[in-house]
Motif scaffolding. Structure first.
Motif, PDB file in Angstrom:
ATOM      1  N   ASN A 291     -39.756  58.689  56.077  1.00 11.83           N
ATOM      2  CA  ASN A 291     -40.184  58.666  57.419  1.00 11.83           C
ATOM      3  C   ASN A 291     -39.101  59.410  58.237  1.00 11.83           C
ATOM      4  N   ASP A 297     -47.069  61.277  57.933  1.00 16.19           N
ATOM      5  CA  ASP A 297     -48.400  60.965  58.777  1.00 16.19           C
ATOM      6  C   ASP A 297     -49.122  59.944  58.186  1.00 16.19           C
ATOM      7  N   LYS A 322     -47.686  53.990  59.433  1.00 20.53           N
ATOM      8  CA  LYS A 322     -48.557  55.214  59.334  1.00 20.53           C
ATOM      9  C   LYS A 322     -49.898  54.690  58.430  1.00 20.53           C
TER      10      LYS A 322
END
Lengths: 362, 441
Positions: A291, A297, A322
């Motif tokens: 990340n 995402d 996420k």
């Protein structure tokens, strides 16, 4: 999924219940059951309880004062210590990573200690509410891929990343199948040019699913392959590009840089991080690393059929904040299910959650 | 995160340092930190609880051996218990054998098969590989590609769907080979027909070894999976893969404990050479996020035993340069000074990091200087006058000041030992000596 955690949580709720009962001491007989003051507070995003709720330091005098005047009790830390420990163990046994467990426990403690509890009102509700808020806060809101595709300009480019052996290639095939079934056209980019047999593997999947695949030779530049896949989608008005990549470890700077380059070239709409449900504490470390260095995402959690405990889901979701979009649940193309956090939490807390899923509705 | 964990363990150990009586709260604290370290390394929760119970009990009940500090005592118990849990490293024979691989999807079986083939090939054995993964697309191509690179024959068929048939035919084809490694499809223990299949493969192949491949990142599920695999085909070795990531492989420990077997190999990289024999000490160190624990324990024991020193002569007040030489040699063998200092019961004496380097360099120089001395000088340093100093300096290639420095150091040591004798106890007190010695440097 989550079966064993569910069982443990149920037992722990009872433990919380009884120790909170103990903390209250005997209740006056004539006390009439009263409706709960705060139980209906909505906990959609795990925010702290409403401001009007009074928090007092649970000193002896305060406890007594509250008890005599208002027939309520203030919870003390030691009242809930034991069930908290049990909860901790349950989370750990279910593969929730240690730092995440610590945080959930801290949040539970913070929410419960110093809370006023009206006598004889259901303890269950209080505990459930707190637990639910903690879990909802962790799992977030989820993401519906179909809605996402419908609301964005096409082609939608989805890049799959993750460490070795988590099931990226299989997931690409499953998602291709899922999207086809929902009426979208799909092209696959064989971006794993490193692992022996990876291109053949994805090629076979594509043949079986009758999906176009863009591939180069083994050892080619993955950015080039995936760029071609995107170009192909543009030229042929294809809805979704699914870009596979080679598995790589997050502590390999060069490989992570390569991923950043792929990201720059492909400009994906969604970077999907793929990890396995069976992973333990390392899930947190690597999810965080991916990340931070590449950016993600959404998350797909594979092999959920092997480990129905689901701790990794909680760990990863909590670490990178996420949404989890899919769970991989088997070897077949149809073994993929969209992940709905609220449904999971309700399921996790069992049927008794009913009383207050009701109260939640306006 | 890793470092922080190691540090908290070290802090807990530090609290035990220099104590003579075992303190319950200090042990509790240590055990708690240990628990966290192990849980974070994915060791099975129940195993961790058992282990920490045993450590707590033994630390509080067992008397530390004479001359061993509380900290070394507890450290030794921790090490012994963990090693206990880990079992012996699995055996690898270098002769004709058939090895059947089993494991979850994506744990790295195929890569490991190729690595094993390479391992045995390098040991001079004729190796063949059978690809019995009839399910995953590209599995055969993958193994084939890897085997071609090392010129190992690979039997299999991308179109055949019956793994049993492949194994049967493959073994026929590999009859003239010494080592045969069978790759199988990834499966998990809840897939009954696949478990059935591997039982059959085991029966058909009459494999000598059945090795379970475990991903280092595998969490609490490791126990359950290993148990079921063991029930099905009697696992007799565990291979931990992906140790080049950040995962610590605690799941493998659970698997070993369930199967009563040992870890045979560790996979630690993507190339075909990246397969190592299992080294328990390195593994435990990684598990706890702490330096080499066994080396520390051994060094602590050595330091206490002090075999290289003639304790009696010392106590009679005869401490010669020869003794000091031996002592420096012993210290040298014990490893970098920094590590030795960190495990010696010096309490919370803080020594700046750069001090160590100077010190080790100095020690090295002292030894060189002493190498230039005659036997008589070593036995009785008082004969060394200024002309001898000059000669020694020339011989050792140092300045006369360095030689004087050494003699000064020797005197300090001698005084230190005398002081100890005065205190009685009759025991060679390394702690005191190291303290003095820390001060002079």
């Amino acid at each position: 999924m989550f079966d064993s955690l569910k069982k443990r949580l149920h037992a722990i709720r009872n433990a919380f219940g009884s120790s909170i009962e103990d903390a209250m001491g005997p209740a006056p007989e004539e006390e009439v059951e009263q409706p709960l003051p705060e139980a209906a507070s909505p906990v959609q995003t795990g925010e702290t309880p409403p401001a009007e709720e009074k928090r007092e330091r649970p000193t002896v005098i305060n406890r007594l004062k509250v008890f005599v005047k208002e027939q309520e009790v203030l919870l003390q830390e030691k009242d809930i210590q034991e069930p908290l420990f049990e909860l901790e163990m349950a989370l750990l046994e279910n593969d929730v990573a240690l730092p995440v467990t610590d945080e959930i426990i801290a949040r539970m403690k913070e929410d419960l200690v110093g809370r006023r509890r009206r006598l004889r009102s259901s303890v269950d509700v209080l505990v459930l509410e707190t637990l639910r808020s903690a879990l909802c806060g962790v799992l977030g809101d989820g993401l519906n891929l179909i809605d996402y595709i419908n609301s964005h300009e096409r082609p939608i480019k989805i890049l799959f990343i993750g460490v070795n052996g988590t099931g990226k290639t299989t997931t690409v095939a499953k998602v291709a199948n899922y999207l086809r079934k929902h009426g979208f056209s799909v092209v696959i980019g064989a971006g794993d040019t490193y692992r022996a047999g990876a291109i053949e593997q994805l090629g076979t999947h594509a043949d079986r699913l009758d999906v176009k695949i863009i591939r180069h030779q083994a050892g080619a530049d993955p950015s080039a392959v995936l760029f071609d896949a995107v170009e192909y989608a543009r030229a042929h008005r294809i809805d979704v590009v699914l870009a596979d990549t080679a598995g790589r470890f997050h502590n390999r700077a060069n490989l992570m840089n390569q991923l950043s380059k792929i990201r720059r070239v492909v400009k994906p709409d969604l970077v999907v991080y793929v990890d396995e449900a069976v992973a333990g504490n390392d899930a947190v470390i690597r999810a965080d690393e991916f990340n931070r260095t590449v950016g993600t995402d959404a998350v797909v959690l594979t092999k959920a059929d092997i480990d129905p405990k689901g701790g990794a889901a909680i760990s990863i979701a909590h670490t990178i904040k996420k949404p989890i979009i899919f769970l991989g649940t088997g070897q077949g193309y149809d073994d993929i299910v969209p992940f709905e956090p609220r449904a999971v939490v309700d399921e996790l807390l069992g049927g008794e959650a009913q009383c207050w899923t009701d109260s939640e509705r306006p | 995160m890793l470092d922080r964990l190691g540090t908290s363990l070290k802090d807990a150990l530090k609290k035990l340092a220099g104590r003579t009586v075992i303190d319950r709260t200090a042990v509790d604290e240590l055990v708690r930190d240990l628990q966290r370290a192990l849980l974070q390394a994915d060791v099975n929760v129940k195993l961790v609880m058992q282990l920490s119970q045993a450590i707590k009990q033994r630390s509080l009940e067992e008397e530390p051996p004479k001359g061993m500090g509380v900290r070394e005592h507890v450290l030794r118990i921790v090490y012994q218990e963990i090693v206990n849990l880990m079992g012996r490293p699995g055996e690898v024979t270098l002769g004709p054998q058939t090895i059947l691989m089993a494991g979850l999807q994506g744990s790295g079986k195929t890569t490991t098969v190729a690595k094993l083939a390479r391992y045995f090939q390098r040991k001079g054995l004729r190796v063949g590989v059978i690809c019995a993964d009839t399910f995953r697309p590209g599995a055969y191509e993958q193994l084939r590609t890897l085997c071609d690179r090392i010129n190992v024959p690979c039997f299999g068929s991308p179109t055949e769907t019956d793994a049993r048939k492949i194994v049967r035919e493959g073994q026929q084809a590999c009859r003239h080979l010494e080592v045969v490694v069978i790759d199988t499809q990834g499966r998990h223990a809840f897939e009954e027909n696949l478990i059935e299949e591997i039982i059959d493969l085991n029966r058909i192949s009459r494999a000598d070894h059945r090795w379970l491949v475990i991903d280092a990142a595998l969490g609490q599920q490791a126990s359950e999976q290993a148990r079921r695999f063991h029930e099905a085909i009697e696992i007799d070795g565990v291979i931990v893969t992906k140790m080049d990531g950040t995962a610590k492989g605690g799941g493998a420990l659970s698997a070993v404990s369930e199967t009563k077997s040992g870890i045979v190999f560790i996979g630690s990289g993507e190339t075909i050479e990246d397969l190592e024999r299992f080294d328990p000490d390195g593994f435990v160190s990684r598990l706890l996020g702490m330096g080499d624990l066994r080396a520390l324990v051994e060094r602590a024991e050595e330091a206490v035993a002090g075999e290289d020193l003639d304790v009696n002569a010392l106590l009679k007040g005869k401490f010669t340069l020869r003794d000091m030489y031996k002592q420096l040699e012993a210290l040298n063998r014990m490893g970098p000074l920094k590590q030795i200092m960190s495990m010696l019961p010096l309490g919370n004496v803080q020594i700046p990091d750069d001090a160590y380097d100077i010190t080790s360099a100095k020690m090295q120089r002292y030894r060189v200087v002493m190498d230039s001395m005659t036997a008589a000088e070593l036995d009785d340093p008082s004969v060394i006058g200024s002309s001898r100093i000059k000669r020694i300096a020339r011989g050792a290639g140092v300045s006369p000041d360095d030689v004087r420095d050494l003699l000064k150091y020797y005197k300090v040591m001698q005084r230190a030992l005398k002081g100890m004798r005065g205190l009685g106890g009759g025991k060679f007190n390394m702690q005191r000596m190291m303290k003095k010695f820390g001060r002079t440097l």
